[in-house]
Motif scaffolding. Structure first.
Motif, PDB file in Angstrom:
ATOM      1  N   GLY A 125       0.833  -1.186   0.000  1.00  0.00           N
ATOM      2  CA  GLY A 125       0.000   0.000   0.000  1.00  0.00           C
ATOM      3  C   GLY A 125       0.871   1.241   0.000  1.00  0.00           C
ATOM      4  N   PRO A 126       0.310   2.407  -0.328  1.00  0.00           N
ATOM      5  CA  PRO A 126       1.089   3.646  -0.356  1.00  0.00           C
ATOM      6  C   PRO A 126       1.757   3.960   0.976  1.00  0.00           C
ATOM      7  N   ASP A 169      10.233   2.657   2.465  1.00  0.00           N
ATOM      8  CA  ASP A 169       8.854   3.008   2.098  1.00  0.00           C
ATOM      9  C   ASP A 169       8.414   2.248   0.846  1.00  0.00           C
ATOM     10  N   ALA A 170       7.143   2.412   0.490  1.00  0.00           N
ATOM     11  CA  ALA A 170       6.557   1.623  -0.590  1.00  0.00           C
ATOM     12  C   ALA A 170       7.253   1.872  -1.925  1.00  0.00           C
ATOM     13  N   ALA A 179       8.700  -5.286  -3.039  1.00  0.00           N
ATOM     14  CA  ALA A 179       7.296  -5.370  -3.446  1.00  0.00           C
ATOM     15  C   ALA A 179       7.216  -5.430  -4.956  1.00  0.00           C
ATOM     16  N   GLN A 180       6.177  -6.086  -5.463  1.00  0.00           N
ATOM     17  CA  GLN A 180       6.008  -6.197  -6.902  1.00  0.00           C
ATOM     18  C   GLN A 180       4.956  -5.239  -7.454  1.00  0.00           C
ATOM     19  N   ASP A 185      -5.766  -0.335  -2.460  1.00  0.00           N
ATOM     20  CA  ASP A 185      -6.428  -1.355  -1.638  1.00  0.00           C
ATOM     21  C   ASP A 185      -5.633  -2.646  -1.809  1.00  0.00           C
ATOM     22  N   THR A 186      -4.720  -2.871  -0.894  1.00  0.00           N
ATOM     23  CA  THR A 186      -3.801  -4.004  -1.055  1.00  0.00           C
ATOM     24  C   THR A 186      -4.530  -5.342  -0.988  1.00  0.00           C
ATOM     25  N   LEU A 187      -5.494  -5.462  -0.088  1.00  0.00           N
ATOM     26  CA  LEU A 187      -6.196  -6.734   0.049  1.00  0.00           C
ATOM     27  C   LEU A 187      -6.999  -7.049  -1.207  1.00  0.00           C
TER      28      LEU A 187
END
Length: 248
Positions: A125-126, A169-170, A179-180, A185-187
């Motif tokens: 997520g951000p 951080d993201a 992270a890819q 909304d990550t979920l």
């Protein structure tokens, strides 16, 4: 109240860490429930993909150091054996043959980072933060962090991250390859990915996972040999036969 929830939606399974008041910090009760959930998924013949996430603002704030580590004055060998038992509660994620994706919307620190890294893919997520913060508290990395991080971002980037011990951080996590994807909304996004993966032929997906792991740890000849056998076996899949028939 349960500290870990395992839910099903068709062939997709979701594990949710749910001790939001403590930012899903890893206690023995939570880890026991997490291990049980992972073992349930492993034994579930209908499971085709898994999402791992955390309730509340954090993904997982790491270990409850006092409650989890116990007596710090024990002999080093005793502490090592104890830590190996801790690691075993979540590293079963790596042994699953189905695709796994972590939905990391907030902080994933220390052992919490390890849980995310144990998944095949991470959606951030951000406001996600990935914290290999061990050196900041005078503690060597554990739980597979060094190996899993090196597999994702290489030796030099891992050394820099572990030396600094800072939260990533993201945007930097995406740039480095921790992270890819980044999603609001990550979920939802992780579930979309898992749902797509769950439609693929199960043995094919298991073999792809094994092939990727071999490619990162074995030499080219061993990787190629496995690819050749797995690809040959996959030619019996009805989906491939139907696709190939279009060229006749």
């Amino acid at each position: 109240m349960p500290l870990v929830h395992l839910t099903s939606d068709g062939t997709v399974r979701t594990i949710t860490l749910d001790d939001a008041e403590r930012r899903n910090a890893l206690s023995w009760p939570l880890l026991d429930e997490l291990q049980a959930a992972i073992e349930t998924v492993a034994a579930d013949a209908d499971a085709r993909a898994l999402v791992v996430t955390g309730a509340g603002k954090a993904f997982c704030a790491g270990a409850d150091l006092v409650g989890l580590f116990g007596d710090l004055d024990r002999p080093v060998d005793d502490l090592r054996d104890h830590l190996m038992r801790v690691y075993a509660t979540f590293l079963g994620l790596r042994e699953l043959t189905i695709p796994t994706v972590a939905a990391v919307h907030g902080a994933a620190v220390g052992a919490g980072l390890n849980i995310a890294l144990a998944c095949d893919v991470i959606v951030a997520g951000p406001r996600a933060g990935f914290g290999p913060t061990f050196s900041q508290i005078g503690l060597h990395p554990g739980g597979g962090c060094t190996w899993m991080l090196t597999q994702r971002i290489g030796a030099a980037n891992t050394a820099a991250a572990l030396f600094a011990g800072e939260v990533i951080d993201a945007d930097d996590a995406l740039r480095l390859g921790i992270a890819q994807e980044i999603a609001g909304d990550t979920l939802q996004r992780a579930t979309e990915l898992a749902t797509t993966w769950s439609t693929r032929e199960p043995q094919l997906m298991a073999d792809i996972k094994r092939s990727v792991r071999l490619a990162s740890t074995a030499d080219a000849a061993e990787s190629l040999a496995f690819e050749a056998r797995a690809q040959a076996e996959s030619m019996a899949n009805p989906q491939f036969r139907e696709f190939a028939a279009r060229f006749r």
